[in-house]
Design a protein around this motif. Structure first.
Motif, PDB file in Angstrom:
ATOM      1  N   GLN A  15      -4.451 -46.442  50.515  1.00  0.00           N
ATOM      2  CA  GLN A  15      -5.383 -45.553  51.207  1.00  0.00           C
ATOM      3  C   GLN A  15      -4.691 -44.237  51.589  1.00  0.00           C
ATOM      4  O   GLN A  15      -5.236 -43.148  51.394  1.00  0.00           O
ATOM      5  CB  GLN A  15      -5.863 -46.279  52.467  1.00  0.00           C
ATOM      6  CG  GLN A  15      -7.037 -45.636  53.148  1.00  0.00           C
ATOM      7  CD  GLN A  15      -7.475 -46.448  54.372  1.00  0.00           C
ATOM      8  OE1 GLN A  15      -6.659 -47.134  54.998  1.00  0.00           O
ATOM      9  NE2 GLN A  15      -8.730 -46.377  54.695  1.00  0.00           N
ATOM     10  N   GLU A  19      -5.724 -40.654  50.355  1.00  0.00           N
ATOM     11  CA  GLU A  19      -6.155 -39.669  51.359  1.00  0.00           C
ATOM     12  C   GLU A  19      -5.343 -38.386  51.256  1.00  0.00           C
ATOM     13  O   GLU A  19      -5.844 -37.307  51.557  1.00  0.00           O
ATOM     14  CB  GLU A  19      -6.175 -40.308  52.750  1.00  0.00           C
ATOM     15  CG  GLU A  19      -7.340 -41.293  52.733  1.00  0.00           C
ATOM     16  CD  GLU A  19      -7.794 -41.880  54.055  1.00  0.00           C
ATOM     17  OE1 GLU A  19      -8.889 -42.453  54.036  1.00  0.00           O
ATOM     18  OE2 GLU A  19      -7.072 -41.787  55.049  1.00  0.00           O
ATOM     19  N   ASP A  24     -11.644 -40.241  50.537  1.00  0.00           N
ATOM     20  CA  ASP A  24     -11.924 -41.152  51.646  1.00  0.00           C
ATOM     21  C   ASP A  24     -12.223 -42.541  51.059  1.00  0.00           C
ATOM     22  O   ASP A  24     -13.327 -42.808  50.570  1.00  0.00           O
ATOM     23  CB  ASP A  24     -13.130 -40.613  52.442  1.00  0.00           C
ATOM     24  CG  ASP A  24     -13.440 -41.478  53.653  1.00  0.00           C
ATOM     25  OD1 ASP A  24     -13.112 -42.680  53.625  1.00  0.00           O
ATOM     26  OD2 ASP A  24     -14.023 -40.943  54.606  1.00  0.00           O
ATOM     27  N   ASP A  26     -12.489 -45.631  52.333  1.00  0.00           N
ATOM     28  CA  ASP A  26     -13.511 -46.494  52.953  1.00  0.00           C
ATOM     29  C   ASP A  26     -14.911 -46.082  52.487  1.00  0.00           C
ATOM     30  O   ASP A  26     -15.763 -46.924  52.208  1.00  0.00           O
ATOM     31  CB  ASP A  26     -13.424 -46.438  54.486  1.00  0.00           C
ATOM     32  CG  ASP A  26     -12.218 -47.224  55.000  1.00  0.00           C
ATOM     33  OD1 ASP A  26     -11.788 -48.161  54.295  1.00  0.00           O
ATOM     34  OD2 ASP A  26     -11.706 -46.894  56.078  1.00  0.00           O
ATOM     35  N   LYS A  27     -15.127 -44.789  52.371  1.00  0.00           N
ATOM     36  CA  LYS A  27     -16.442 -44.290  51.902  1.00  0.00           C
ATOM     37  C   LYS A  27     -16.679 -44.699  50.443  1.00  0.00           C
ATOM     38  O   LYS A  27     -17.800 -45.023  50.055  1.00  0.00           O
ATOM     39  CB  LYS A  27     -16.483 -42.755  52.009  1.00  0.00           C
ATOM     40  CG  LYS A  27     -17.023 -42.275  53.319  1.00  0.00           C
ATOM     41  CD  LYS A  27     -17.804 -40.953  53.141  1.00  0.00           C
ATOM     42  CE  LYS A  27     -18.325 -40.500  54.493  1.00  0.00           C
ATOM     43  NZ  LYS A  27     -17.526 -39.404  55.081  1.00  0.00           N
ATOM     44  N   VAL A  28     -15.612 -44.663  49.655  1.00  0.00           N
ATOM     45  CA  VAL A  28     -15.727 -45.075  48.244  1.00  0.00           C
ATOM     46  C   VAL A  28     -16.194 -46.523  48.172  1.00  0.00           C
ATOM     47  O   VAL A  28     -17.105 -46.873  47.409  1.00  0.00           O
ATOM     48  CB  VAL A  28     -14.365 -44.888  47.513  1.00  0.00           C
ATOM     49  CG1 VAL A  28     -14.334 -45.658  46.202  1.00  0.00           C
ATOM     50  CG2 VAL A  28     -14.091 -43.410  47.260  1.00  0.00           C
ATOM     51  N   GLU A  30     -17.811 -48.240  50.395  1.00  0.00           N
ATOM     52  CA  GLU A  30     -19.207 -48.306  50.858  1.00  0.00           C
ATOM     53  C   GLU A  30     -20.163 -47.937  49.717  1.00  0.00           C
ATOM     54  O   GLU A  30     -21.196 -48.570  49.510  1.00  0.00           O
ATOM     55  CB  GLU A  30     -19.360 -47.273  51.964  1.00  0.00           C
ATOM     56  CG  GLU A  30     -20.193 -47.689  53.156  1.00  0.00           C
ATOM     57  CD  GLU A  30     -20.113 -46.592  54.200  1.00  0.00           C
ATOM     58  OE1 GLU A  30     -21.001 -45.736  54.203  1.00  0.00           O
ATOM     59  OE2 GLU A  30     -19.122 -46.577  54.980  1.00  0.00           O
ATOM     60  N   ARG A  31     -19.780 -46.914  48.979  1.00  0.00           N
ATOM     61  CA  ARG A  31     -20.605 -46.421  47.875  1.00  0.00           C
ATOM     62  C   ARG A  31     -20.639 -47.429  46.718  1.00  0.00           C
ATOM     63  O   ARG A  31     -21.689 -47.691  46.128  1.00  0.00           O
ATOM     64  CB  ARG A  31     -19.954 -45.124  47.383  1.00  0.00           C
ATOM     65  CG  ARG A  31     -20.902 -44.094  46.883  1.00  0.00           C
ATOM     66  CD  ARG A  31     -20.138 -42.813  46.669  1.00  0.00           C
ATOM     67  NE  ARG A  31     -20.610 -42.163  45.482  1.00  0.00           N
ATOM     68  CZ  ARG A  31     -19.855 -41.437  44.680  1.00  0.00           C
ATOM     69  NH1 ARG A  31     -18.571 -41.278  44.924  1.00  0.00           N
ATOM     70  NH2 ARG A  31     -20.386 -40.871  43.619  1.00  0.00           N
TER      71      ARG A  31
END
Ligand SMILES: C[C@H](O)[C@H](O)[C@@H](O)C(=O)CO
Ligand SMILES: [Mn+2]
Length: 427
Positions: A15, A19, A24, A26-28, A30-31
């Protein structure tokens, strides 16, 4: 078994690396979780289906291998699918062919209805899975001379038109029940082994037949029609009526979805390069992610350059809401559940890799004419620790990490598949 704390630690390090490139992670994740791949039912039973019409597969389709444990009934297939889904991170869909209805006796293709798919619809509802659908224009006496919707005989054409219409009604009902469109894909095998004297007439007849099938307006919130082209098949080496140019024109002029099967083009031609072009003119695209090897268009999907290119193309172009991702391979020489797990995990993994890319930076290099940095970064990204993110994604979604999924397949093989000794179950 890999220690859970180690997976987490490796993820935190990865991560940090991503970064530093402005990604990001965590956003990946989620997507990625929102992407549903449509698993094809036909990998589970070698495209046999549950009809009792005595017809061979044919129509240019061939499945090789005799690995034990093929699903022989809808219940067995559903059980196998549940096992496959439990090995793949995310919530995915199921792509059903019309010949997989539960018919309980002889029901011809022009007579099928929603009732024959009630078992699938209820099961899908219970599992929280959405369905996609396909009319079956093969493995039938009325397809045995290689022609269906483009047949010279109007009676044969009418039979297949009625099948197409029936399938649209079924797909619409599935979509209505699940609350999102059921993609209904039309693949028609028609073609000649040798050079035709008339390439035009069958194409005119195919377009007219499709127009009749699609004449009735359907609610597009319930079902979307897709059309799938092919370059050649076994027995249609010289001419396929539904070629790429035929369906590209058809899909554009009728605003249908175009289905691009990765195994349906010349060996050096890739579908990754077609997505952005066709999306300029057709509303949406359906992909059949597959892998061509010499004459065969349906090998299990591996983590190949082309798979990565397809995923990058979808993500870089921000096409995820207009590209439906389905699978299309069938291998009877290996464990069939493993085939689903290998192919689908690879597709999800490729999408993750693509989403972890700092695309904006690459596109800025390109706009600046800095092709050196573009190439340098693209190459460096290939050895970034995306596998640590993948393992973490598997762990947090409750599916096996690394090759642990194979142990689950082996357990299922000894507990369940090994008892399927005869070709037909007594269901
Ligand atoms: C069984 C499917 O309809 C089939 O694989 C089709 O999608 C295809 O790709 C035929 O070559
Ligand atoms: Mn296909």
């Amino acid at each position: 078994m890999v220690k859970s704390a180690n997976i987490e630690a490796a993820y935190r390090l990865a991560q940090e690396r991503y970064e530093s490139l402005g990604v990001d992670v965590d956003k990946v994740i989620e997507r990625l979780q929102k992407v549903a791949i449509s698993l094809h039912c036909w990998q589970g039973d070698d495209v046999a289906g549950f009809e009792d019409n005595g017809s061979e597969l044919g129509s240019g389709l061939a499945v090789t291998g005799n690995y034990p444990g093929r699903a022989r009934t809808a219940d067995e297939l559903r059980q196998d699918l549940q096992t496959a889904y439990s090995l793949i991170p995310g919530n995915h869909r199921l792509n059903l062919h019309a010949c997989y209805g539960e018919f309980h006796g002889q029901v011809d293709r022009d007579e099928i209805g929603v009732a024959h798919f009630e078992g699938w619809i209820q099961w899908a509802k219970g599992q929280g899975i959405s369905l996609d659908f396909n009319p079956t224009f093969f493995a039938h006496e009325k397809a045995s001379d290689g022609f269906t919707l483009s047949h010279q005989d109007a009676g044969v054409r009418k039979f297949w038109i009625d099948h197409g219409i029936a399938c649209r009604h079924i797909a619409a009902e599935m979509g209505k029940t699940q609350g999102n469109p059921c993609i209904n894909n039309f693949w028609v095998p028609d073609g000649y082994k040798d050079t035709p004297a008339d390439r035009k007439s069958p194409r005119e007849r195919l377009a007219a037949s499709l127009d009749q099938i699609f004449a009735e307006p359907v609610n597009q919130d319930h079902t979307l029609d897709a059309v799938e082209c092919k370059l050649f098949g076994i027995g249609s080496e010289s001419y396929v009526v539904g070629s790429h140019e035929f369906y590209l024109g058809y899909a554009i002029s009728r605003q249908k979805l175009l289905c691009l099967d990765a195994g349906h083009f010349h060996p050096t031609e890739v579908i990754s390069d077609k997505i952005s072009s066709v999306l300029m003119y057709v509303p949406e695209v359906l992909l059949h992610v597959s892998r061509g090897v010499r004459w065969d268009s349906d090998h299990v999907v591996t983590f190949s350059d082309e798979l990565q290119a397809i995923a990058h193309e979808i993500v870089r172009g921000k096409h995820l809401d207009r590209v439906h991702i389905g699978l299309d391979f069938f291998d009877a020489s290996i464990n069939r559940i493993a085939a689903w797990a290998i192919g689908t995990r690879n597709v999800v993994k490729a999408l993750l890799m693509a989403m972890l890319e700092p695309t904006d930076s690459l596109q800025q290099f390109e706009r600046d004419g800095d092709y050196t940095s573009r190439l340098a970064m693209m190459e460096e990204l290939k050895s970034m620790p995306f596998a640590a993110v993948w393992d973490y994604y598997c762990q947090t979604t409750g599916v096996p990490v690394g090759a642990e999924w194979l142990d689950k397949v082996r357990q299922y093989e000894s507990s369940t598949l090994s008892s399927r000794t005869s070709q037909t179950a007594s269901a």
